[in-house]
Design an enzyme around this catalytic site. Structure first.
Site, short mmCIF file in Angstrom:
data_model
loop_
_atom_site.label_atom_id
_atom_site.label_comp_id
_atom_site.label_asym_id
_atom_site.label_seq_id
_atom_site.Cartn_x
_atom_site.Cartn_y
_atom_site.Cartn_z
N TYR A 1 0.84 -1.19 0.00
CA TYR A 1 0.00 0.00 0.00
C TYR A 1 0.88 1.24 0.00
CZ TYR A 1 -3.35 3.53 1.59
OH TYR A 1 -4.11 4.67 1.70
N HIS B 1 -4.66 5.10 -2.80
CA HIS B 1 -5.84 5.94 -2.91
C HIS B 1 -5.40 7.32 -3.40
CE1 HIS B 1 -7.19 3.13 0.46
NE2 HIS B 1 -7.89 2.78 -0.60
#
Length: 251
Positions: free
Chosen positions: A114, A155
């Site tokens: 991530y 994101h």
């Protein structure tokens, strides 16, 4: 691309902050090193300049000292001009909004990377520094030791067109729209999830997606198997799309 120059820093003594104005750099002069505790103030100032989200001080303490994070700085003339911060997680513990990025077969055994942050100082952008940092992470996660890592995801604000174009150019795929995902200055902002599949990872597939992958893989081999599976593919297509079958013309 220029070779990557690595160097180590003294984590207790060295002052990493130098307040000077520098010209546009060459990648050959950029060095990569992991963040150290004395980078905290400099990194915090950069992130406050780059990102609209306010991170707590504990976050900066963790990324500059904990081995839990892959926190890499791009340094030019002893000044940090870019950084990437990523974390490796077991796929099974992801938040609900991210739990669908991999097929179910990967749930129990796989990890994912991530990307928390990736940024470059304004005066050094468009010099390949972000690519250098991202490539370093990808290279790290595609080694034999990291074969359990099946995807890298992140994101991004839907309004951050520069970042979106950068990640799409690097083959990241749009996975999901996240309405009201961010809270910035008291206002809710929409986000996207982008994913790069590595080490054989792939998203959840329907039948058509699986067949497409299967046939494209086999086709690379050529020969008899390509012909056979091509025929099978055609037959399945016509079975699934009967309305598209042409009627035999009257003689």
């Amino acid at each position: 691309m220029a070779g990557i120059n690595w160097y180590h820093t003294n984590r207790s003594d060295e002052n990493c902050s130098v307040d000077v104005q520098l010209p546009i750099c060459s990648l050959a002069d950029v060095q990569l090193r992991f963040l150290c505790p004395t980078d905290l103030d400099e990194v915090r100032a950069l992130c406050q300049e780059w990102f609209p989200i306010e991170y707590p001080i504990t976050w900066y303490e963790e990324i500059t000292s904990s081995q839990r994070f892959y926190a890499l700085a791009a340094v030019y003339n002893q000044v940090i001009v870019g950084l990437i911060v990523a974390e490796i997680k077991p796929y099974r513990i992801l938040n609900e909004e991210d739990s669908g990025i991999l097929a179910k077969a990967f749930v129990k055994t796989s990890d994912v990377g991530y990307i928390l942050s990736l940024g470059v100082a304004k005066q050094y952008r468009r010099n390949g520094i972000a690519t250098l940092l991202l490539d370093s992470l990808i290279n790290q996660l595609t080694t034999l030791e990291k074969r359990k890592v099946k995807a890298i995801f992140l994101h991004v604000l839907t309004t951050n067109s520069a970042a979106i174009l950068f990640y799409e150019h690097r083959k990241f795929q749009l996975h999901k729209f996240l309405p009201y995902y961010y809270s910035i200055n008291g206002r809710c902002k929409d986000g996207f999830t982008y994913v790069l599949y590595i080490n054989g990872g792939h998203p959840p597939w329907g039948l058509c997606d699986y067949l497409k992958f299967l046939f494209s893989t086999i086709a690379k081999g050529g020969g008899l198997f390509t012909w056979i599976f091509g025929k099978i593919h055609s037959a399945i297509f016509w079975i699934r799309n009967p309305r598209m079958i042409r009627q035999r013309p009257e003689l």
